[in-house]
Design an enzyme around this catalytic site. Structure first.
Site, short mmCIF file in Angstrom:
data_model
loop_
_atom_site.label_atom_id
_atom_site.label_comp_id
_atom_site.label_asym_id
_atom_site.label_seq_id
_atom_site.Cartn_x
_atom_site.Cartn_y
_atom_site.Cartn_z
NE ARG A 1 -74.26 39.87 14.03
CZ ARG A 1 -73.34 39.24 14.75
NH1 ARG A 1 -72.71 38.20 14.29
NH2 ARG A 1 -73.09 39.67 15.96
NE ARG B 1 -71.70 43.89 19.85
CZ ARG B 1 -70.91 43.33 20.76
NH1 ARG B 1 -70.26 44.07 21.64
NH2 ARG B 1 -70.77 42.02 20.78
CE LYS C 1 -73.89 35.30 18.55
NZ LYS C 1 -74.09 36.34 19.58
NE ARG D 1 -67.19 39.61 24.89
CZ ARG D 1 -68.02 39.46 23.87
NH1 ARG D 1 -68.37 38.26 23.48
NH2 ARG D 1 -68.53 40.51 23.28
NE ARG E 1 -65.84 41.41 20.75
CZ ARG E 1 -66.82 40.59 20.40
NH1 ARG E 1 -66.73 39.29 20.63
NH2 ARG E 1 -67.90 41.05 19.82
P1 AP5 Z 1 -69.71 34.92 24.44
O1 AP5 Z 1 -69.68 33.44 24.32
O2 AP5 Z 1 -68.49 35.69 24.09
O3 AP5 Z 1 -71.01 35.51 23.69
P2 AP5 Z 1 -71.35 35.72 22.16
O4 AP5 Z 1 -72.79 35.40 22.00
O5 AP5 Z 1 -70.35 35.01 21.30
O6 AP5 Z 1 -71.16 37.29 22.09
P3 AP5 Z 1 -70.48 38.20 20.98
O7 AP5 Z 1 -70.32 39.56 21.59
O8 AP5 Z 1 -69.26 37.54 20.43
O9 AP5 Z 1 -71.58 38.24 19.93
P4 AP5 Z 1 -71.76 39.24 18.83
O10 AP5 Z 1 -72.82 38.53 18.10
O11 AP5 Z 1 -72.11 40.62 19.21
O12 AP5 Z 1 -70.29 39.40 18.23
P5 AP5 Z 1 -69.59 38.84 16.94
O13 AP5 Z 1 -68.18 38.60 17.26
O14 AP5 Z 1 -70.39 37.75 16.34
O15 AP5 Z 1 -70.15 35.27 25.94
C1 AP5 Z 1 -70.25 36.61 26.40
C2 AP5 Z 1 -69.66 36.72 27.82
O16 AP5 Z 1 -70.47 36.00 28.73
C3 AP5 Z 1 -68.26 36.11 27.95
O17 AP5 Z 1 -67.52 36.86 28.86
C4 AP5 Z 1 -68.51 34.70 28.46
O18 AP5 Z 1 -67.40 34.19 29.19
C5 AP5 Z 1 -69.73 34.91 29.35
N1 AP5 Z 1 -70.63 33.76 29.37
C6 AP5 Z 1 -70.87 32.88 28.36
N2 AP5 Z 1 -71.79 31.97 28.75
C7 AP5 Z 1 -72.16 32.31 29.99
C8 AP5 Z 1 -73.10 31.76 30.94
N3 AP5 Z 1 -73.87 30.70 30.63
N4 AP5 Z 1 -73.24 32.38 32.13
C9 AP5 Z 1 -72.49 33.47 32.43
N5 AP5 Z 1 -71.57 34.02 31.61
C10 AP5 Z 1 -71.42 33.45 30.39
O19 AP5 Z 1 -69.70 40.09 15.98
C11 AP5 Z 1 -69.01 41.29 16.24
C12 AP5 Z 1 -69.30 42.30 15.13
O20 AP5 Z 1 -68.80 41.79 13.87
C13 AP5 Z 1 -70.78 42.59 14.86
O21 AP5 Z 1 -71.28 43.58 15.72
C14 AP5 Z 1 -70.73 43.01 13.39
O22 AP5 Z 1 -70.28 44.33 13.26
C15 AP5 Z 1 -69.67 42.10 12.80
N6 AP5 Z 1 -70.24 40.84 12.25
C16 AP5 Z 1 -69.98 39.57 12.68
N7 AP5 Z 1 -70.68 38.67 11.97
C17 AP5 Z 1 -71.41 39.39 11.06
C18 AP5 Z 1 -72.35 39.04 10.07
N8 AP5 Z 1 -72.70 37.74 9.85
N9 AP5 Z 1 -72.92 40.02 9.35
C19 AP5 Z 1 -72.58 41.32 9.54
N10 AP5 Z 1 -71.71 41.73 10.49
C20 AP5 Z 1 -71.14 40.77 11.24
MG MG Z 2 -68.83 35.66 19.97
#
Ligand code: AP5
Ligand code: MG
Length: 213
Positions: free
Chosen positions: A88, A171, A13, A127, A160
């Site tokens: 979410r 997660r 994402k 990552r 991270r």
């Molecule tokens: P990346 O692009 O980093 O993936 P992502 O989907 O952004 O993954 P996240 O871990 O950031 O998602 P998340 O939803 O768990 O975390 P968030 O920060 O939102 O890609 C992943 C890896 O793959 C990278 O190394 C990248 O280089 C690689 N990659 C990308 N595309 C690729 C491809 N096509 N092929 C191969 N490799 C590829 O949330 C973190 C925490 O914050 C949550 O757990 C929660 O506690 C809190 N939080 C955040 N938002 C909310 C909310 N709205 N409500 C409640 N809690 C929340």
């Molecule tokens: Mg992300």
């Protein structure tokens, strides 16, 4: 253009949202990045959010919704934005819908970056993230030019805290239970689109731009 990125943790994402933001000149808004920034700066919000993030749980809706609504009310969001990691939960989606409807607007697309759970665990352990500017890399798939160093700002990359295998499993569970129902929510509103997130990131981006065009 108002776009929502959906998908499991690690689906890509953030990677795709940043590419969309660069191409269309709209802000990339990640609630996860906002929380991590607050954790880094030791704010009250950061300390509260960290308790949940480290467990792989969601931060409570009350905290998250306020932050997001404040952010999208800013001037730079006038021409749209790409939301990454919000909404979410169904209550978050309802609050967002209400706020957008009140200003006579709507979400254009919710894009689901679809990646099976098996692939996710592998991606997360590889990552590396930049704690300074939020850029994301992968040691195999998207390596930085210089190992361990951010291409964009030159800072040292980190793993991270919530990318440990055990936390990733939580997660994923939380995702299936609380976030996946949003696919039906946005399908009912006729804005849901799905792309195959297992392709190379450039191919994923081509699939997304074909939808947005
Ligand atoms: P990346 O692009 O980093 O993936 P992502 O989907 O952004 O993954 P996240 O871990 O950031 O998602 P998340 O939803 O768990 O975390 P968030 O920060 O939102 O890609 C992943 C890896 O793959 C990278 O190394 C990248 O280089 C690689 N990659 C990308 N595309 C690729 C491809 N096509 N092929 C191969 N490799 C590829 O949330 C973190 C925490 O914050 C949550 O757990 C929660 O506690 C809190 N939080 C955040 N938002 C909310 C909310 N709205 N409500 C409640 N809690 C929340
Ligand atoms: Mg992300």
């Amino acid at each position: 253009m108002k776009i929502i990125m959906l998908g499991a943790p690690g689906a890509g994402k953030g990677t795709q949202a940043q590419m969309i933001a660069d191409k269309y000149g709209i802000p990339h808004i990640s609630t996860g990045d906002i929380f991590r920034e607050n954790v880094k700066n030791g704010t009250e919000l950061g300390m509260e959010a960290k308790k949940y993030m480290d467990e792989g749980a969601l931060v409570p809706d009350e905290l998250t919704v306020k932050i997001l609504l404040d952010r999208v009310a800013k001037d730079d969001c006038k021409n749209g934005y790409v939301l990454d990691g919000f909404p979410r939960t169904i209550p978050q989606a309802e609050v967002l819908e209400k706020a957008i409807t009140e200003i006579g607007d709507k979400i254009d697309f919710a894009i689901n970056v679809d990646v099976p759970d098996e692939n996710i665990i592998r991606r997360m352990s590889g990552r590396r993230a930049c704690p300074a500017c939020g850029a994301t890399f992968h040691i195999e798939h998207v390596p930085p030019v210089k190992e361990g160093i951010c291409d964009k700002c030159g800072k040292e990359l980190i793993l991270r805290d919530d990318d440990r295998a055990e936390t990733v499993k939580n997660r994923l569970e939380v995702y299936h239970k609380q976030t996946q129902p949003l696919i039906s929510f946005y399908t009912e509103r006729d804005v849901m689109r799905t792309v195959d997130g297992t392709m190379d990131r450039k191919e994923v981006f081509e699939a997304i731009t074909a939808i947005l065009a």
